[in-house]
Design an enzyme around this catalytic site. Structure first.
Site, PDB file in Angstrom:
ATOM      1  N   ASP A 204      29.863 -52.585-106.631  1.00  0.00           N
ATOM      2  CA  ASP A 204      29.693 -52.386-108.067  1.00  0.00           C
ATOM      3  C   ASP A 204      29.613 -53.752-108.737  1.00  0.00           C
ATOM      4  O   ASP A 204      29.619 -54.779-108.053  1.00  0.00           O
ATOM      5  CB  ASP A 204      30.862 -51.555-108.646  1.00  0.00           C
ATOM      6  CG  ASP A 204      32.184 -52.317-108.639  1.00  0.00           C
ATOM      7  OD1 ASP A 204      32.234 -53.464-108.143  1.00  0.00           O
ATOM      8  OD2 ASP A 204      33.178 -51.762-109.149  1.00  0.00           O
ATOM      9  N   ASP A 206      31.553 -55.898-111.926  1.00  0.00           N
ATOM     10  CA  ASP A 206      32.726 -55.830-112.804  1.00  0.00           C
ATOM     11  C   ASP A 206      32.649 -56.910-113.882  1.00  0.00           C
ATOM     12  O   ASP A 206      32.333 -58.063-113.580  1.00  0.00           O
ATOM     13  CB  ASP A 206      34.005 -56.051-111.981  1.00  0.00           C
ATOM     14  CG  ASP A 206      34.087 -55.166-110.748  1.00  0.00           C
ATOM     15  OD1 ASP A 206      34.396 -53.980-110.895  1.00  0.00           O
ATOM     16  OD2 ASP A 206      33.825 -55.665-109.626  1.00  0.00           O
ATOM     17  N   ASP A 302      31.820 -51.604-113.844  1.00  0.00           N
ATOM     18  CA  ASP A 302      33.138 -51.494-114.479  1.00  0.00           C
ATOM     19  C   ASP A 302      33.244 -52.518-115.596  1.00  0.00           C
ATOM     20  O   ASP A 302      32.944 -53.696-115.399  1.00  0.00           O
ATOM     21  CB  ASP A 302      34.270 -51.770-113.465  1.00  0.00           C
ATOM     22  CG  ASP A 302      34.462 -50.631-112.471  1.00  0.00           C
ATOM     23  OD1 ASP A 302      34.080 -49.491-112.792  1.00  0.00           O
ATOM     24  OD2 ASP A 302      35.000 -50.892-111.378  1.00  0.00           O
TER      25      ASP A 302
HETATM   26  P1  8DG Z   1      33.149 -54.963-104.338  1.00  0.00           P
HETATM   27  O1  8DG Z   1      32.989 -54.319-105.672  1.00  0.00           O
HETATM   28  O2  8DG Z   1      32.184 -56.039-104.087  1.00  0.00           O
HETATM   29  O3  8DG Z   1      33.196 -53.964-103.235  1.00  0.00           O
HETATM   30  O4  8DG Z   1      34.587 -55.700-104.293  1.00  0.00           O
HETATM   31  P2  8DG Z   1      35.538 -56.012-105.497  1.00  0.00           P
HETATM   32  O5  8DG Z   1      34.776 -56.362-106.728  1.00  0.00           O
HETATM   33  O6  8DG Z   1      36.545 -56.980-105.011  1.00  0.00           O
HETATM   34  O7  8DG Z   1      36.302 -54.630-105.663  1.00  0.00           O
HETATM   35  P3  8DG Z   1      36.472 -53.669-106.935  1.00  0.00           P
HETATM   36  O8  8DG Z   1      36.866 -52.337-106.367  1.00  0.00           O
HETATM   37  O9  8DG Z   1      35.306 -53.682-107.834  1.00  0.00           O
HETATM   38  O10 8DG Z   1      37.758 -54.231-107.663  1.00  0.00           O
HETATM   39  C1  8DG Z   1      37.754 -55.469-108.341  1.00  0.00           C
HETATM   40  C2  8DG Z   1      39.138 -55.829-108.756  1.00  0.00           C
HETATM   41  O11 8DG Z   1      39.604 -54.954-109.759  1.00  0.00           O
HETATM   42  C3  8DG Z   1      40.148 -55.746-107.621  1.00  0.00           C
HETATM   43  O12 8DG Z   1      40.861 -56.940-107.546  1.00  0.00           O
HETATM   44  C4  8DG Z   1      41.102 -54.683-107.988  1.00  0.00           C
HETATM   45  C5  8DG Z   1      40.935 -54.569-109.471  1.00  0.00           C
HETATM   46  N1  8DG Z   1      41.215 -53.231-109.969  1.00  0.00           N
HETATM   47  C6  8DG Z   1      40.591 -52.054-109.666  1.00  0.00           C
HETATM   48  N2  8DG Z   1      41.193 -51.038-110.330  1.00  0.00           N
HETATM   49  C7  8DG Z   1      42.195 -51.578-111.060  1.00  0.00           C
HETATM   50  C8  8DG Z   1      43.139 -51.044-111.958  1.00  0.00           C
HETATM   51  O13 8DG Z   1      43.205 -49.844-112.188  1.00  0.00           O
HETATM   52  N3  8DG Z   1      43.994 -51.922-112.556  1.00  0.00           N
HETATM   53  C9  8DG Z   1      43.921 -53.261-112.299  1.00  0.00           C
HETATM   54  N4  8DG Z   1      44.762 -54.064-112.913  1.00  0.00           N
HETATM   55  N5  8DG Z   1      43.039 -53.789-111.449  1.00  0.00           N
HETATM   56  C10 8DG Z   1      42.193 -52.964-110.832  1.00  0.00           C
HETATM   57  O14 8DG Z   1      39.634 -51.961-108.921  1.00  0.00           O
HETATM   58 MN    MN Z   2      33.550 -54.930-107.656  1.00  0.00          MN
HETATM   59 MN    MN Z   3      35.106 -52.331-109.661  1.00  0.00          MN
END
Ligand code: 8DG
Ligand code: MN
Ligand code: MN
Length: 378
Positions: A204, A206, A302
Protein backbone atom coordinates in the site's frame (compact mmCIF):
# COMPACT_ATOMS: atom_id res chain seq x y z
CA UNK A 1 35.75 -11.56 14.82
CA UNK A 2 36.75 -15.17 14.17
CA UNK A 3 37.07 -18.13 16.50
CA UNK A 4 39.77 -20.85 16.40
CA UNK A 5 37.96 -22.81 13.72
CA UNK A 6 38.14 -19.75 11.44
CA UNK A 7 34.36 -19.57 11.31
CA UNK A 8 32.92 -16.07 11.18
CA UNK A 9 31.07 -15.39 14.43
CA UNK A 10 28.70 -12.46 14.51
CA UNK A 11 27.70 -10.24 17.40
CA UNK A 12 24.23 -8.70 17.32
CA UNK A 13 22.34 -6.70 19.98
CA UNK A 14 19.05 -8.26 20.97
CA UNK A 15 16.49 -5.51 20.24
CA UNK A 16 15.85 -4.75 16.56
CA UNK A 17 15.75 -1.03 17.45
CA UNK A 18 19.43 -1.26 18.50
CA UNK A 19 20.42 -2.51 15.06
CA UNK A 20 20.78 -1.05 11.57
CA UNK A 21 18.73 -3.19 9.20
CA UNK A 22 19.02 -2.09 5.58
CA UNK A 23 17.20 -3.68 2.64
CA UNK A 24 20.37 -5.55 1.79
CA UNK A 25 19.88 -9.06 3.10
CA UNK A 26 22.50 -11.77 2.58
CA UNK A 27 20.25 -14.48 4.00
CA UNK A 28 16.99 -14.23 2.07
CA UNK A 29 16.61 -18.01 1.79
CA UNK A 30 16.59 -18.31 5.57
CA UNK A 31 14.61 -15.14 6.28
CA UNK A 32 11.94 -15.99 3.67
CA UNK A 33 11.50 -19.39 5.32
CA UNK A 34 11.18 -17.94 8.82
CA UNK A 35 8.89 -15.16 7.56
CA UNK A 36 6.58 -17.71 6.02
CA UNK A 37 6.34 -19.57 9.33
CA UNK A 38 5.71 -16.22 11.05
CA UNK A 39 2.93 -15.44 8.61
CA UNK A 40 1.38 -18.87 9.12
CA UNK A 41 1.47 -18.39 12.90
CA UNK A 42 -0.09 -14.91 12.62
CA UNK A 43 -2.83 -16.24 10.37
CA UNK A 44 -3.48 -18.99 12.91
CA UNK A 45 -3.92 -16.67 15.90
CA UNK A 46 -0.54 -17.71 17.33
CA UNK A 47 0.87 -14.23 17.78
CA UNK A 48 3.63 -15.27 20.17
CA UNK A 49 5.06 -17.78 17.73
CA UNK A 50 4.73 -15.25 14.94
CA UNK A 51 6.78 -12.69 16.84
CA UNK A 52 9.42 -15.30 17.70
CA UNK A 53 9.89 -16.18 14.01
CA UNK A 54 9.91 -12.47 13.04
CA UNK A 55 12.60 -11.74 15.63
CA UNK A 56 14.70 -14.68 14.44
CA UNK A 57 14.41 -13.57 10.80
CA UNK A 58 15.32 -9.99 11.78
CA UNK A 59 18.57 -11.16 13.41
CA UNK A 60 19.58 -12.99 10.22
CA UNK A 61 18.81 -9.85 8.17
CA UNK A 62 21.69 -7.94 9.77
CA UNK A 63 24.37 -10.60 9.30
CA UNK A 64 27.08 -9.36 6.88
CA UNK A 65 27.54 -12.74 5.18
CA UNK A 66 25.35 -15.66 4.20
CA UNK A 67 25.16 -18.22 6.99
CA UNK A 68 26.75 -21.49 5.89
CA UNK A 69 27.35 -23.21 9.19
CA UNK A 70 25.34 -23.48 12.40
CA UNK A 71 28.41 -22.60 14.47
CA UNK A 72 28.22 -19.08 13.05
CA UNK A 73 24.97 -18.60 14.95
CA UNK A 74 26.45 -19.23 18.39
CA UNK A 75 25.63 -16.48 20.82
CA UNK A 76 23.14 -14.73 18.54
CA UNK A 77 19.97 -13.46 20.29
CA UNK A 78 16.36 -14.39 19.42
CA UNK A 79 17.18 -17.71 17.77
CA UNK A 80 14.98 -20.21 19.59
CA UNK A 81 15.04 -23.96 19.31
CA UNK A 82 12.35 -23.97 16.63
CA UNK A 83 14.00 -21.35 14.42
CA UNK A 84 17.39 -23.05 14.77
CA UNK A 85 15.83 -26.35 13.66
CA UNK A 86 14.42 -24.67 10.55
CA UNK A 87 17.76 -23.03 9.74
CA UNK A 88 19.65 -26.30 10.25
CA UNK A 89 17.24 -28.14 7.98
CA UNK A 90 17.82 -25.59 5.22
CA UNK A 91 21.61 -25.55 5.61
CA UNK A 92 21.80 -29.34 5.59
CA UNK A 93 19.03 -30.30 3.16
CA UNK A 94 18.50 -27.21 1.06
CA UNK A 95 14.95 -26.79 2.38
CA UNK A 96 12.93 -26.99 5.57
CA UNK A 97 10.36 -29.77 5.63
CA UNK A 98 8.12 -27.68 7.90
CA UNK A 99 8.22 -24.70 5.55
CA UNK A 100 7.57 -26.86 2.51
CA UNK A 101 4.64 -28.67 4.10
CA UNK A 102 3.18 -25.36 5.33
CA UNK A 103 3.42 -23.90 1.82
CA UNK A 104 1.63 -26.95 0.41
CA UNK A 105 -1.05 -27.10 3.08
CA UNK A 106 -4.61 -26.43 1.94
CA UNK A 107 -5.27 -24.42 5.08
CA UNK A 108 -2.34 -22.04 4.57
CA UNK A 109 -3.14 -21.59 0.88
CA UNK A 110 -6.77 -20.82 1.72
CA UNK A 111 -5.83 -18.39 4.51
CA UNK A 112 -3.51 -16.53 2.11
CA UNK A 113 -6.10 -16.26 -0.65
CA UNK A 114 -8.94 -15.21 1.64
CA UNK A 115 -6.96 -12.69 3.73
CA UNK A 116 -5.74 -11.29 0.43
CA UNK A 117 -9.21 -9.73 0.28
CA UNK A 118 -8.93 -6.23 1.77
CA UNK A 119 -11.14 -6.18 4.89
CA UNK A 120 -10.79 -9.91 5.60
CA UNK A 121 -8.71 -10.87 8.62
CA UNK A 122 -7.57 -14.22 9.94
CA UNK A 123 -10.72 -14.72 12.01
CA UNK A 124 -13.12 -14.30 9.09
CA UNK A 125 -10.94 -16.42 6.82
CA UNK A 126 -10.83 -19.16 9.44
CA UNK A 127 -14.63 -19.14 9.76
CA UNK A 128 -15.04 -19.42 5.99
CA UNK A 129 -12.53 -22.28 5.82
CA UNK A 130 -14.50 -24.14 8.48
CA UNK A 131 -17.56 -23.63 6.26
CA UNK A 132 -15.66 -25.29 3.41
CA UNK A 133 -14.70 -22.10 1.54
CA UNK A 134 -11.10 -22.28 0.28
CA UNK A 135 -10.92 -20.00 -2.73
CA UNK A 136 -12.54 -16.95 -4.32
CA UNK A 137 -14.87 -18.95 -6.55
CA UNK A 138 -16.23 -20.94 -3.60
CA UNK A 139 -16.61 -17.66 -1.71
CA UNK A 140 -18.55 -16.01 -4.52
CA UNK A 141 -20.73 -19.11 -4.93
CA UNK A 142 -21.62 -19.20 -1.23
CA UNK A 143 -22.84 -15.59 -1.33
CA UNK A 144 -21.69 -14.65 2.18
CA UNK A 145 -22.67 -11.35 3.73
CA UNK A 146 -19.77 -9.00 3.05
CA UNK A 147 -19.19 -5.56 4.52
CA UNK A 148 -18.35 -2.56 2.36
CA UNK A 149 -14.57 -3.01 2.70
CA UNK A 150 -14.75 -6.69 1.78
CA UNK A 151 -16.94 -5.97 -1.25
CA UNK A 152 -14.36 -3.46 -2.48
CA UNK A 153 -11.59 -5.91 -1.62
CA UNK A 154 -13.17 -8.67 -3.67
CA UNK A 155 -13.98 -6.37 -6.57
CA UNK A 156 -10.38 -5.07 -6.81
CA UNK A 157 -8.69 -8.27 -5.65
CA UNK A 158 -6.12 -8.60 -8.44
CA UNK A 159 -5.08 -4.94 -8.37
CA UNK A 160 -4.79 -4.81 -4.60
CA UNK A 161 -2.65 -7.94 -4.54
CA UNK A 162 -0.31 -6.58 -7.15
CA UNK A 163 2.67 -4.76 -5.56
CA UNK A 164 2.66 -0.95 -5.72
CA UNK A 165 5.78 0.54 -7.31
CA UNK A 166 7.64 3.60 -6.00
CA UNK A 167 6.60 5.44 -9.17
CA UNK A 168 2.94 4.69 -8.43
CA UNK A 169 3.43 5.77 -4.82
CA UNK A 170 4.90 9.08 -6.03
CA UNK A 171 2.03 9.63 -8.47
CA UNK A 172 -0.46 9.10 -5.64
CA UNK A 173 1.64 11.40 -3.46
CA UNK A 174 1.15 14.19 -6.00
CA UNK A 175 -2.61 13.71 -5.92
CA UNK A 176 -2.66 13.74 -2.10
CA UNK A 177 -0.50 16.91 -2.13
CA UNK A 178 -2.99 18.52 -4.50
CA UNK A 179 -5.93 17.53 -2.31
CA UNK A 180 -4.27 18.85 0.84
CA UNK A 181 -3.22 22.11 -0.83
CA UNK A 182 -6.80 22.63 -2.02
CA UNK A 183 -8.46 22.15 1.37
CA UNK A 184 -5.81 23.50 3.78
CA UNK A 185 -2.95 25.53 2.30
CA UNK A 186 0.21 25.13 4.38
CA UNK A 187 -0.58 21.59 5.48
CA UNK A 188 2.25 19.12 4.91
CA UNK A 189 2.23 15.63 3.44
CA UNK A 190 4.92 13.05 4.32
CA UNK A 191 5.35 9.64 2.75
CA UNK A 192 5.59 7.08 5.54
CA UNK A 193 5.52 3.26 5.80
CA UNK A 194 7.75 1.06 3.69
CA UNK A 195 8.41 3.65 0.98
CA UNK A 196 9.92 6.00 3.57
CA UNK A 197 12.25 3.15 4.49
CA UNK A 198 13.44 3.04 0.89
CA UNK A 199 11.48 0.02 -0.29
CA UNK A 200 10.97 -0.09 -4.05
CA UNK A 201 7.53 -1.66 -3.78
CA UNK A 202 4.84 -2.10 -1.17
CA UNK A 203 1.40 -3.50 -0.46
CA UNK A 204 0.00 0.00 0.00
CA UNK A 205 1.04 3.66 0.20
CA UNK A 206 1.01 5.45 3.57
CA UNK A 207 0.90 9.23 4.17
CA UNK A 208 1.08 11.38 7.30
CA UNK A 209 -0.48 14.83 7.14
CA UNK A 210 -0.01 17.71 9.56
CA UNK A 211 -0.09 21.52 9.74
CA UNK A 212 2.69 23.62 11.34
CA UNK A 213 0.11 25.51 13.40
CA UNK A 214 -1.33 23.35 16.17
CA UNK A 215 -5.09 22.89 15.82
CA UNK A 216 -5.35 23.78 12.14
CA UNK A 217 -5.40 20.04 11.33
CA UNK A 218 -8.68 19.51 13.23
CA UNK A 219 -11.36 18.26 10.84
CA UNK A 220 -8.90 18.00 7.99
CA UNK A 221 -9.42 14.34 7.05
CA UNK A 222 -13.09 14.62 5.98
CA UNK A 223 -12.16 17.61 3.80
CA UNK A 224 -9.35 15.73 2.09
CA UNK A 225 -11.60 12.73 1.57
CA UNK A 226 -14.40 14.88 0.12
CA UNK A 227 -11.99 16.51 -2.30
CA UNK A 228 -10.58 13.16 -3.43
CA UNK A 229 -14.09 11.76 -3.75
CA UNK A 230 -15.32 14.73 -5.79
CA UNK A 231 -12.41 14.21 -8.20
CA UNK A 232 -13.22 10.51 -8.57
CA UNK A 233 -10.03 9.24 -6.91
CA UNK A 234 -11.60 6.99 -4.29
CA UNK A 235 -13.04 3.54 -4.94
CA UNK A 236 -13.49 2.99 -1.19
CA UNK A 237 -12.74 4.88 1.99
CA UNK A 238 -13.36 4.50 5.67
CA UNK A 239 -12.35 7.34 7.94
CA UNK A 240 -12.04 6.61 11.63
CA UNK A 241 -11.57 8.87 14.57
CA UNK A 242 -8.33 7.92 16.13
CA UNK A 243 -8.72 4.73 18.10
CA UNK A 244 -6.08 5.82 20.58
CA UNK A 245 -7.85 4.55 23.68
CA UNK A 246 -8.70 1.18 22.19
CA UNK A 247 -5.59 0.46 20.21
CA UNK A 248 -2.71 1.72 22.28
CA UNK A 249 -1.63 0.08 25.47
CA UNK A 250 0.00 1.77 28.44
CA UNK A 251 -0.40 5.32 29.63
CA UNK A 252 1.24 6.93 26.60
CA UNK A 253 -1.65 9.23 25.95
CA UNK A 254 -1.61 12.93 26.60
CA UNK A 255 -5.21 13.76 27.28
CA UNK A 256 -5.50 16.86 25.14
CA UNK A 257 -6.06 16.64 21.39
CA UNK A 258 -6.64 12.91 21.57
CA UNK A 259 -9.52 13.05 19.17
CA UNK A 260 -7.61 15.03 16.56
CA UNK A 261 -5.72 12.06 15.25
CA UNK A 262 -7.62 10.57 12.34
CA UNK A 263 -6.91 7.89 9.82
CA UNK A 264 -8.42 6.82 6.55
CA UNK A 265 -8.13 3.41 4.92
CA UNK A 266 -8.83 3.73 1.25
CA UNK A 267 -8.70 2.15 -2.14
CA UNK A 268 -7.43 4.67 -4.63
CA UNK A 269 -8.17 4.77 -8.35
CA UNK A 270 -4.84 5.51 -10.02
CA UNK A 271 -5.19 6.15 -13.74
CA UNK A 272 -2.57 6.41 -16.45
CA UNK A 273 -3.34 10.16 -16.44
CA UNK A 274 -1.89 10.64 -12.96
CA UNK A 275 1.14 8.53 -13.76
CA UNK A 276 1.69 10.57 -16.90
CA UNK A 277 1.26 13.86 -15.07
CA UNK A 278 3.83 12.62 -12.56
CA UNK A 279 6.14 12.31 -15.58
CA UNK A 280 6.40 8.58 -15.51
CA UNK A 281 4.89 7.33 -18.71
CA UNK A 282 5.26 8.63 -22.24
CA UNK A 283 2.62 11.06 -23.31
CA UNK A 284 0.21 9.20 -25.51
CA UNK A 285 -3.28 9.47 -26.93
CA UNK A 286 -6.00 6.96 -26.37
CA UNK A 287 -6.10 4.59 -29.31
CA UNK A 288 -8.23 1.79 -30.62
CA UNK A 289 -5.94 -0.64 -28.82
CA UNK A 290 -7.16 0.82 -25.54
CA UNK A 291 -10.60 -0.60 -26.23
CA UNK A 292 -11.27 -3.00 -23.40
CA UNK A 293 -7.95 -2.33 -21.72
CA UNK A 294 -8.28 -0.93 -18.21
CA UNK A 295 -6.50 2.41 -17.99
CA UNK A 296 -6.32 2.51 -14.21
CA UNK A 297 -5.51 0.34 -11.24
CA UNK A 298 -6.73 0.14 -7.65
CA UNK A 299 -4.16 0.88 -4.91
CA UNK A 300 -4.52 0.63 -1.14
CA UNK A 301 -3.73 3.99 0.46
CA UNK A 302 -3.58 4.85 4.18
CA UNK A 303 -3.85 8.47 5.32
CA UNK A 304 -3.12 9.66 8.86
CA UNK A 305 -3.57 13.19 10.22
CA UNK A 306 -1.66 14.26 13.31
CA UNK A 307 -1.37 17.54 15.21
CA UNK A 308 2.12 19.02 14.92
CA UNK A 309 2.74 18.46 18.65
CA UNK A 310 2.57 14.69 18.06
CA UNK A 311 4.09 14.69 14.58
CA UNK A 312 7.47 13.17 15.55
CA UNK A 313 5.76 10.34 17.41
CA UNK A 314 3.36 9.70 14.54
CA UNK A 315 6.23 9.77 12.03
CA UNK A 316 8.25 7.29 14.08
CA UNK A 317 5.20 5.12 14.76
CA UNK A 318 4.04 4.90 11.15
CA UNK A 319 7.36 4.47 9.39
CA UNK A 320 7.76 0.87 10.56
CA UNK A 321 8.78 -1.80 10.02
CA UNK A 322 6.14 -3.43 12.18
CA UNK A 323 8.79 -5.43 14.01
CA UNK A 324 10.97 -2.33 14.49
CA UNK A 325 7.97 -0.54 16.05
CA UNK A 326 7.19 -3.47 18.30
CA UNK A 327 10.81 -3.63 19.43
CA UNK A 328 10.93 0.12 20.13
CA UNK A 329 7.92 -0.25 22.42
CA UNK A 330 9.36 -3.33 24.09
CA UNK A 331 12.66 -1.50 24.63
CA UNK A 332 10.84 1.50 26.10
CA UNK A 333 8.79 -0.63 28.48
CA UNK A 334 11.31 -3.27 29.52
CA UNK A 335 14.56 -1.34 29.49
CA UNK A 336 13.47 2.23 30.30
CA UNK A 337 10.16 2.02 32.21
CA UNK A 338 8.69 4.22 29.51
CA UNK A 339 5.65 3.86 27.33
CA UNK A 340 5.91 4.78 23.65
CA UNK A 341 3.00 5.22 21.25
CA UNK A 342 2.52 7.04 17.97
CA UNK A 343 1.21 9.96 20.05
CA UNK A 344 3.63 10.35 22.93
CA UNK A 345 6.38 9.02 25.15
CA UNK A 346 5.61 8.65 28.85
CA UNK A 347 8.40 8.30 31.40
CA UNK A 348 7.09 6.08 34.19
CA UNK A 349 9.94 6.97 36.53
CA UNK A 350 9.59 10.75 36.24
CA UNK A 351 5.83 10.37 35.74
CA UNK A 352 5.88 12.83 32.90
CA UNK A 353 5.46 13.03 29.14
CA UNK A 354 8.69 13.65 27.24
CA UNK A 355 8.36 16.17 24.43
CA UNK A 356 9.98 15.72 21.05
CA UNK A 357 9.86 17.56 17.76
CA UNK A 358 12.00 15.07 15.83
CA UNK A 359 12.58 11.34 15.65
CA UNK A 360 16.19 11.96 16.75
CA UNK A 361 14.93 13.39 20.05
CA UNK A 362 12.73 10.37 20.66
CA UNK A 363 15.63 7.96 20.14
CA UNK A 364 17.70 10.14 22.52
CA UNK A 365 14.96 10.05 25.19
CA UNK A 366 14.96 6.26 24.82
CA UNK A 367 18.73 6.05 25.21
CA UNK A 368 19.12 4.59 21.72
CA UNK A 369 21.45 5.55 18.88
CA UNK A 370 19.46 7.21 16.09
CA UNK A 371 18.47 4.76 13.36
CA UNK A 372 17.38 6.43 10.09
CA UNK A 373 14.30 5.10 8.24
CA UNK A 374 16.37 3.23 5.64
CA UNK A 375 17.90 1.18 8.47
CA UNK A 376 14.59 0.28 10.15
CA UNK A 377 13.87 -2.60 7.78
CA UNK A 378 13.84 -5.24 10.52
P1 8DG B 1 4.20 -2.42 2.99
O1 8DG B 1 3.00 -1.54 2.99
O2 8DG B 1 5.22 -2.04 2.01
O3 8DG B 1 3.83 -3.86 2.91
O4 8DG B 1 4.95 -2.27 4.42
P2 8DG B 1 4.72 -1.17 5.50
O5 8DG B 1 4.41 0.16 4.89
O6 8DG B 1 5.86 -1.24 6.45
O7 8DG B 1 3.46 -1.75 6.28
P3 8DG B 1 2.03 -1.10 6.60
O8 8DG B 1 1.14 -2.26 6.92
O9 8DG B 1 1.56 -0.18 5.55
O10 8DG B 1 2.26 -0.33 7.96
C1 8DG B 1 3.04 0.85 8.04
C2 8DG B 1 3.24 1.23 9.46
O11 8DG B 1 2.03 1.66 10.04
C3 8DG B 1 3.75 0.09 10.33
O12 8DG B 1 4.88 0.51 11.03
C4 8DG B 1 2.69 -0.18 11.32
C5 8DG B 1 1.89 1.08 11.33
N1 8DG B 1 0.49 0.87 11.67
C6 8DG B 1 -0.44 0.11 11.01
N2 8DG B 1 -1.61 0.16 11.69
C7 8DG B 1 -1.42 0.95 12.77
C8 8DG B 1 -2.26 1.39 13.81
O13 8DG B 1 -3.42 1.02 13.90
N3 8DG B 1 -1.71 2.23 14.73
C9 8DG B 1 -0.41 2.64 14.63
N4 8DG B 1 0.06 3.47 15.54
N5 8DG B 1 0.40 2.24 13.65
C10 8DG B 1 -0.09 1.40 12.74
O14 8DG B 1 -0.23 -0.48 9.97
MN1 MN C 1 2.65 0.43 3.78
MN1 MN D 1 -0.49 0.81 5.56
Amino acid sequence: PTNEAEVEVFSVPSYACQRRTTLENRNTVLTDALSLLAENAELSAEEGRGVAFRRAAAVLKVLPEPVTDMTQLRGLPCLGEHSLRVIKDILENGASSEVESTKQSERFKALKVLTGIFGVGAKTADRWIREGIHDLQQLKDSRPTLNRAQRAGLEHYDDINQPVSKAEADAIGQVVEEAVAAVLPGAQVTLIGGFRRGKLSGHDVDFLITHPEEGREVGLMPKIVSWLESQGFLLYQKTTRNSYLESEDGPARPCSNMDRFERCFSVFKLSEDEKRRAGQTQSRHASAEDGGRKLWRAVRVDLVVSPISQFAFALLGWTGSKLFERELRRWAGHEKTMSLSSHALYDGTQRTYLRATSEEEIFAHLGLDYIPPSERNA
